[in-house]
Design a protein around this motif. Sequence first.
Motif, short mmCIF file in Angstrom:
data_model
loop_
_atom_site.label_atom_id
_atom_site.label_comp_id
_atom_site.label_asym_id
_atom_site.label_seq_id
_atom_site.Cartn_x
_atom_site.Cartn_y
_atom_site.Cartn_z
N PHE A 1 37.59 36.58 42.18
CA PHE A 1 36.60 36.94 43.20
C PHE A 1 35.20 36.59 42.73
N ASP A 2 34.87 36.96 41.49
CA ASP A 2 33.53 36.75 40.97
C ASP A 2 33.10 35.29 41.00
N ARG B 42 39.83 40.10 39.91
CA ARG B 42 38.39 40.37 39.96
C ARG B 42 37.58 39.15 39.53
N MET C 177 44.88 42.89 38.00
CA MET C 177 43.62 43.32 38.63
C MET C 177 42.44 42.61 38.00
N ASP C 178 42.39 42.55 36.68
CA ASP C 178 41.27 41.90 35.99
C ASP C 178 41.18 40.43 36.36
N ARG D 102 37.15 36.08 30.82
CA ARG D 102 35.91 35.52 31.31
C ARG D 102 35.48 34.29 30.50
N LEU E 99 42.14 47.40 43.61
CA LEU E 99 40.89 46.65 43.39
C LEU E 99 39.68 47.40 43.97
N MET F 271 41.92 47.65 47.38
CA MET F 271 41.12 47.03 48.44
C MET F 271 41.79 47.27 49.79
N LYS G 143 47.10 46.24 35.52
CA LYS G 143 45.70 46.12 35.13
C LYS G 143 45.32 44.68 34.81
N TRP H 278 46.36 44.84 44.04
CA TRP H 278 45.43 44.62 45.15
C TRP H 278 44.95 45.96 45.71
#
Length: 302
Positions: free
Chosen positions: A259-260, A256, A252-253, A205, A302, A1, A249, A299
């Motif tokens: 953020f979601d 994300r 990163m997951d 998730r 991303l 990002m 990784k 970061w």
Amino acid sequence: MIESMRKYMRVGIVNFMAFPATMKGEGPILDATRAICRDDYFDVIEVTWIKDPIVRSQVRTMVETAGLTLTYGAQPRMLTTGSNINDLDPAKRRAALDSLKAGIDEAYELGAKGFAFLSGKYEDKTLEESYAALKDSTAQLCEHAAKRGDMPVLLEVFDYDFDKKSLIGPAPLARRFAEDIKSRHQNFGLMVDLSHILQIHEPLRENILPIAPYIRHAHIANVVMQSGAEAVGDMHPRFGFPNSEIGVKGVMDFLRILFDIGYLNAENPPIVSFEVKPWGDEEPELVIANAKRVLNEAWARL
């Protein structure tokens, strides 16, 4: 990002894990605090109990001078003493509750912007009794904190069958508990830890989405899950540690998903802290540098 991570989050570190000699409320607390205060990578420092009131005052002055936000983790008050806030023995639960209330008072004395704790061990056959005890204790903590100000009271979600074996626990139970407490105490929230999610045996998730409305603090950490391996359990080893599970990784997951769900945001950037601990004779400063490099790379990708 391309955009700076500072736009979306405040980066912190759990100081008492990075410098574990301070975990019992004694030791080189001032040196450990000074090391983070001098490091402008960090916006937040998470401390634990500090038994000496003079040292507490010095820590507050140091942190304020450096312009950091301070939060208070009461987990060592429980874990180093064997206390259990949902103990079914009334006298033992009262002792644990009194210790945490004293921790809330310390947190205000330090100027903390958050107070975190964890649930205790339990037995399957008396889970509901332990749940009721935890609910009563947590309500008392929220009430005690509200008398002094608006500092959030945060329950950190731990494993339920792997290492700490805490009641809260799996995502469905964490959501149920958060709903119960939040309905009456607006200063309550949950703290999530990336390494604990693996220990709970839930995909990211499936763990995060059910409790998303209640998350007010997040930790990035690594874990070794392999039985018999070095540093197995809730030890928070550095990234890249042999047989460990989380690297760039994985971070990163996690970012994300944060953020979601809107946790990472530009309007009110929340706290995301490292929880890393030296293993053996590793130097804290090198373990911290390792963590910063991992976050920087995660970061950037991303």
